[in-house]
Design an enzyme around this catalytic site. Structure first.
Site, PDB file in Angstrom:
ATOM      1  N   GLU A 239       0.873  -1.174   0.000  1.00 52.77           N
ATOM      2  CA  GLU A 239       0.000   0.000   0.000  1.00 52.77           C
ATOM      3  C   GLU A 239       0.910   1.223   0.000  1.00 52.77           C
ATOM      4  O   GLU A 239       1.460   1.592   1.033  1.00 52.77           O
ATOM      5  CB  GLU A 239      -0.878   0.028   1.245  1.00 52.77           C
ATOM      6  CG  GLU A 239      -1.890  -1.071   1.354  1.00 52.77           C
ATOM      7  CD  GLU A 239      -2.693  -0.932   2.631  1.00 52.77           C
ATOM      8  OE1 GLU A 239      -3.533  -0.019   2.706  1.00 52.77           O
ATOM      9  OE2 GLU A 239      -2.462  -1.717   3.570  1.00 52.77           O
ATOM     10  N   CYS A 273      -2.508   9.269   2.096  1.00 47.85           N
ATOM     11  CA  CYS A 273      -2.201   8.657   0.801  1.00 47.85           C
ATOM     12  C   CYS A 273      -3.348   8.837  -0.176  1.00 47.85           C
ATOM     13  O   CYS A 273      -3.128   9.011  -1.381  1.00 47.85           O
ATOM     14  CB  CYS A 273      -1.903   7.171   0.985  1.00 47.85           C
ATOM     15  SG  CYS A 273      -0.435   6.819   1.966  1.00 47.85           S
TER      16      CYS A 273
END
Length: 494
Positions: A239, A273
């Site tokens: 991720e 993010c």
């Protein structure tokens, strides 16, 4: 057991808001990591043998402890990384939703199920089940130190794995807290352990012989993790970073779109993010939209007091990145409509909005991870799609359009999309979350998140001897002729 480290060396945790030491933790060595993995290996059979229902019971108990002590946990998040307590509480609420989903759905997703046989294998009963990998190593981030790691921790545990967790060196206390809470719910064996430390500790975990690494962090660090894991062929879940776009069409609800852009770009001081960093707006409503977001963002203030909307930049080095991106955007012809270079004050960055920034500016091409927004005018949605797809990242996307939102979204290469909202795909426990390209691979959350921490095992069992024996040297010419006939009958008419 909670903290597995017994190292002689320690490191300080510095509050980004005050500059004061708020914690001291062991700097985990290779031996600390290896010892933790060995204990996890010993506990793996016991945890897997409990079965889905008993594991769910234990995970529900963990969830209850977190919920009852949520205020304490939110205070710790605020102290270590600076996030406002109310935002930390929101993070806890979302994390608990996913923990509940993992516990209650692991059996439905992973249990053995029958699979229909083919025409040539009618004598076989077939099934598939998803079995735990064994020991999983998780390397967590600091920006969402509860929600993000629990996307791996809870799903790996629900699938039947034991876990060794290495939290970020900026928020190690949160990791220790979570594991201590788990140990209260599961005191018998070291099913979930924490090893605190820096990048060297993470590298040791990658080399420790765990069965998989779940990593969340920057793309550059992710590449280093992958390189180390490649030495032992350890599989990884990545991720990584993002440079998410928000697209506003001419038929959008401008108030909703402006609210989403400001929250998506500025919340958590932009350290997300999945945060909005690029906004592409149809030229026919650009001025109206810009007025709305400037008015909204001008009321947002970074600070350490109770009334501040956003906190400090957690990583000291990131302040220079934010400053460099703002300056580069201006040097290349961008125009400041809010904030600007003077918005950077120590560890705090006040909201900054820039327009007319060229697409080759680092503020557009690189992840900023600060409370900045680049707002760009586009002639039409074709141009918006082209610009959104020009990024090497592909994590999330938001599209605002009353009539064409889904059509626009389908043209853009990202792992997740919200139409007429921001980031709500991350709040739905049954949906997978993850990116493509430089944003990583693999998924957390939902059925895909559970399967990430398992391996599928296929099984066939002969129910009766086949009237058409194929896999034998005793096969006759008559059987071969029949096979040719069946090939034509079953597939030749297509």
């Amino acid at each position: 057991m909670t903290t597995t480290t017994a190292a002689d060396s320690t490191f300080d945790v510095i509050s980004p808001a005050t500059g004061r030491v708020v914690g001291v933790h062991p700097l985990g060595s290779t031996r600390d990591v290896d010892d933790a993995v060995a204990r996890a290996r010993d506990a793996a059979d016991w945890w897997a043998s409990l079965g889905f229902d008993e594991r769910a019971h234990r995970l529900d108990a963990w969830r209850g402890i977190i919920a009852r002590r949520a205020t304490e946990l939110a205070d710790l998040v605020h102290m270590e990384m600076g996030k406002p307590r109310a935002d930390a509480m929101l993070e806890i609420a979302m994390a608990l939703e996913h923990l509940a989903w993992a516990a209650n759905n692991a059996g439905k997703v992973l249990r053995r199920r029958t699979v229909r046989s083919s025409a040539l294998t009618l004598n076989q009963s077939a099934s598939v089940e998803y079995l735990p990998l064994g020991v999983v190593g998780v390397i967590g981030p600091w920006n969402y130190p509860i929600f993000t790691p629990l996307g791996s921790l809870s799903f790996a545990l629900a699938a039947g794995n034991t876990v060794v967790y290495k939290p970020s060196e900026y928020t190690p206390g949160v990791g220790v807290w979570l594991v201590e809470a788990f140990t209260q719910a599961v005191p018998e064996h070291p099913v979930l352990q924490v090893v605190t430390g820096d990048g060297s500790t993470g590298a040791a975990l990658c080399r420790s012989g765990v069965n998989k690494i779940g990593f969340t962090g920057s793309t550059s660090t992710g590449k280093k993790v992958m390189a180390v894991c490649a030495e032992t062929l350890t599989p990884v879940l990545m991720e990584c970073g993002g440079k998410d776009a928000l697209i506003v069409n001419s038929d959008a609800d401008l108030d909703s779109a402006a609210d989403a852009a400001v929250w998506g770009g500025l919340s958590n001081a932009g350290q997300t993010c999945l945060g909005v960093e690029r906004v592409y707006v149809h030229e026919s409503i650009f001025d109206q939209f810009l007025d709305r977001i400037v008015a909204h963002a001008s009321r947002i203030r970074a600070g350490s007091d109770m009334d501040a909307h956003i906190g400090p930049i957690t990583m000291p080095s990131q302040v220079d990145v934010v400053r460099r991106h703002i300056n580069d955007a201006i040097d290349k012809g961008g125009r400041v409509v809010l904030g600007g270079p003077d918005a950077v004050e120590g560890q705090f960055v006040q909201p900054t909005i820039l327009v007319d920034v060229p697409e080759n500016s680092v503020a557009v091409t690189e992840e900023t991870f600060g409370p900045t927004l680049i707002v760009s005018r586009v002639r039409n949605m074709d141009e918006a799609v082209e610009r959104a797809n020009s990024s090497r990242y592909g994590l999330g996307l938001s599209v605002f359009s009353r009539r064409h939102g889904e059509d626009i979204a389908r043209r853009i290469r990202t792992g997740a999309v919200s139409v007429n909202s921001y980031v709500l795909y991350a709040a739905v426990p049954g949906l997978p979350l993850g990116g493509v390209d430089d944003s990583g691979f693999g998924r957390v959350h939902g059925p895909d998140g559970l399967k990430e921490f398992t391996f599928p095992r296929a099984m066939t069992r002969q129910r009766f001897p086949s009237v058409l024996p194929l896999t034998t040297f005793r096969r006759t010419r008559w059987v071969d002729s029949l096979v040719r006939f069946l090939i034509t009958l079953l597939h030749g008419r297509n």
